[in-house]
Design a protein around this motif. Structure first.
Motif, PDB file in Angstrom:
ATOM      1  N   THR A  46       6.216   1.171  -0.902  1.00 28.56           N
ATOM      2  CA  THR A  46       5.545   0.079  -1.613  1.00 28.56           C
ATOM      3  C   THR A  46       4.137  -0.114  -1.065  1.00 28.56           C
ATOM      4  OG1 THR A  46       7.665  -1.036  -2.014  1.00 28.56           O
ATOM      5  CG2 THR A  46       5.660  -2.363  -2.209  1.00 28.56           C
ATOM      6  N   LEU A  47       4.025   0.028   0.252  1.00 27.17           N
ATOM      7  CA  LEU A  47       2.724   0.001   0.913  1.00 27.17           C
ATOM      8  C   LEU A  47       2.354   1.421   1.322  1.00 27.17           C
ATOM      9  CD1 LEU A  47       3.093  -3.121   3.264  1.00 27.17           C
ATOM     10  CD2 LEU A  47       1.901  -2.993   1.064  1.00 27.17           C
ATOM     11  N   ASN A  48       1.092   1.752   1.202  1.00 24.33           N
ATOM     12  CA  ASN A  48       0.595   3.079   1.556  1.00 24.33           C
ATOM     13  C   ASN A  48       0.498   3.206   3.071  1.00 24.33           C
ATOM     14  OD1 ASN A  48      -0.892   5.398   2.044  1.00 24.33           O
ATOM     15  ND2 ASN A  48      -2.254   5.095   0.309  1.00 24.33           N
ATOM     16  N   ALA A  49       1.398   3.979   3.664  1.00 32.09           N
ATOM     17  CA  ALA A  49       1.464   4.087   5.114  1.00 32.09           C
ATOM     18  C   ALA A  49       0.187   4.652   5.730  1.00 32.09           C
ATOM     19  CB  ALA A  49       2.658   4.948   5.519  1.00 32.09           C
ATOM     20  N   SER A  50      -0.532   5.481   4.990  1.00 30.24           N
ATOM     21  CA  SER A  50      -1.753   6.084   5.535  1.00 30.24           C
ATOM     22  C   SER A  50      -2.869   5.062   5.717  1.00 30.24           C
ATOM     23  CB  SER A  50      -2.237   7.212   4.623  1.00 30.24           C
ATOM     24  OG  SER A  50      -2.716   6.711   3.391  1.00 30.24           O
ATOM     25  N   THR A  51      -2.730   3.876   5.101  1.00 35.69           N
ATOM     26  CA  THR A  51      -3.752   2.834   5.222  1.00 35.69           C
ATOM     27  C   THR A  51      -3.353   1.747   6.210  1.00 35.69           C
ATOM     28  OG1 THR A  51      -2.840   1.442   3.451  1.00 35.69           O
ATOM     29  CG2 THR A  51      -4.363   3.198   2.803  1.00 35.69           C
ATOM     30  N   SER A  52      -2.150   1.846   6.774  1.00 39.12           N
ATOM     31  CA  SER A  52      -1.610   0.797   7.630  1.00 39.12           C
ATOM     32  C   SER A  52      -2.433   0.618   8.908  1.00 39.12           C
ATOM     33  CB  SER A  52      -0.164   1.120   7.992  1.00 39.12           C
ATOM     34  OG  SER A  52       0.359   0.185   8.902  1.00 39.12           O
ATOM     35  N   ALA A  53      -2.643  -0.645   9.284  1.00 39.62           N
ATOM     36  CA  ALA A  53      -3.381  -0.944  10.508  1.00 39.62           C
ATOM     37  C   ALA A  53      -2.819  -2.202  11.155  1.00 39.62           C
ATOM     38  CB  ALA A  53      -4.861  -1.137  10.196  1.00 39.62           C
TER      39      ALA A  53
END
Length: 254
Positions: A94-101
């Motif tokens: 659901t959330l883009n893991a590559s953008t996680s911070a």
């Protein structure tokens, strides 16, 4: 020559007017933000809008409340949630893991009405006395800190005693407002949710033996139609220059 200059001037006016209009009418970035980072998001709203070129449409709620919106299919571009709340959404895509911070964390504190005597909450004994002296206490029933507050009260042996005078609010906003307005004596919630509220003062964090920290994570929606702007927004909240804002709002940058 005069005609050329006039034409150039007219073109420049139209071009830059169009550019300004494009920036003004850019699609808003829809942000789901947990109450724990509300003050930081509000501080950062204007500079982030300049950085991304998009106005921000921010919806604040508990992470539990925001997850319900996400599960119901509400569109959003970026979510700033508790790390625990974001974890499943990152795993299921659901959330883009590559953008996680990872952004920051906040501890649990005690708030009281400004102008009233400050309770001593720095030790277990002081915390117990403060809770027993309060005619009414409140905290968010759906808040990320509730489990830690319930556990502290249980360890202090006050669960049964405090139950009749405890008000579980829907979100930290109503809880902090109740104390600021004099309807309750003490609010227990994240320090970052206490400091920004007018009419509310921070007594301190709960005693070390009971303290727990709630971490917050930002990530873009996998379905965002503005992926570049979403990445710029997340990068802005990770900028070293923002560390002072996190600290001023009762958070520890990560």
């Amino acid at each position: 020559m005069k005609t050329f200059s006039s034409a150039l001037l007219g073109f420049s006016f139209v071009f830059f007017s169009s550019l300004a209009a494009a920036q003004t009418t850019a699609a808003p970035l829809r942000i789901f933000a947990s109450n724990g980072v509300k003050a930081v998001v509000e501080d950062m709203k204007s500079p982030v809008e300049k950085t991304t070129g998009h106005p921000l449409a921010v919806i604040f709620d508990s992470t539990a409340g925001l997850r319900k919106r996400i599960a119901a299919g509400e569109a959003f571009d970026v979510a700033l949630l508790t790390s625990d709340g974001a974890e499943e959404l990152l795993k299921n895509g659901t959330l883009n893991a590559s953008t996680s911070a990872d952004l920051a964390r906040a501890g649990v504190g005690v708030g009281y009405k400004t102008g009233t005597p400050k309770p001593d909450v720095h030790t277990a004994e002081g915390m117990k006395k403060a809770l027993l002296a309060a005619k009414s206490i409140t905290y968010a029933g759906d808040g990320a800190s509730r489990a830690y507050i319930d556990k502290m009260i249980e360890k202090l042996g006050l669960t049964a005693t405090l139950k009749p005078r405890t008000v579980l609010a829907q979100g930290s906003g109503p809880a902090t407002a109740a104390v600021a307005d004099g309807k309750s004596d003490l609010v227990l919630t994240l320090i970052s949710e206490i400091l920004p509220v007018q009419g509310l003062s921070l007594a301190g964090g709960i005693p070390d033996e009971f303290q727990s920290y709630i971490s917050f994570t930002a990530a873009a929606s996998a379905k965002t139609t503005n992926p570049d702007a979403a990445k710029k927004l997340i990068a802005a909240f990770k900028s070293p220059s923002v560390a002072m804002i996190y600290k001023a709002r009762g958070m520890e940058p990560r």
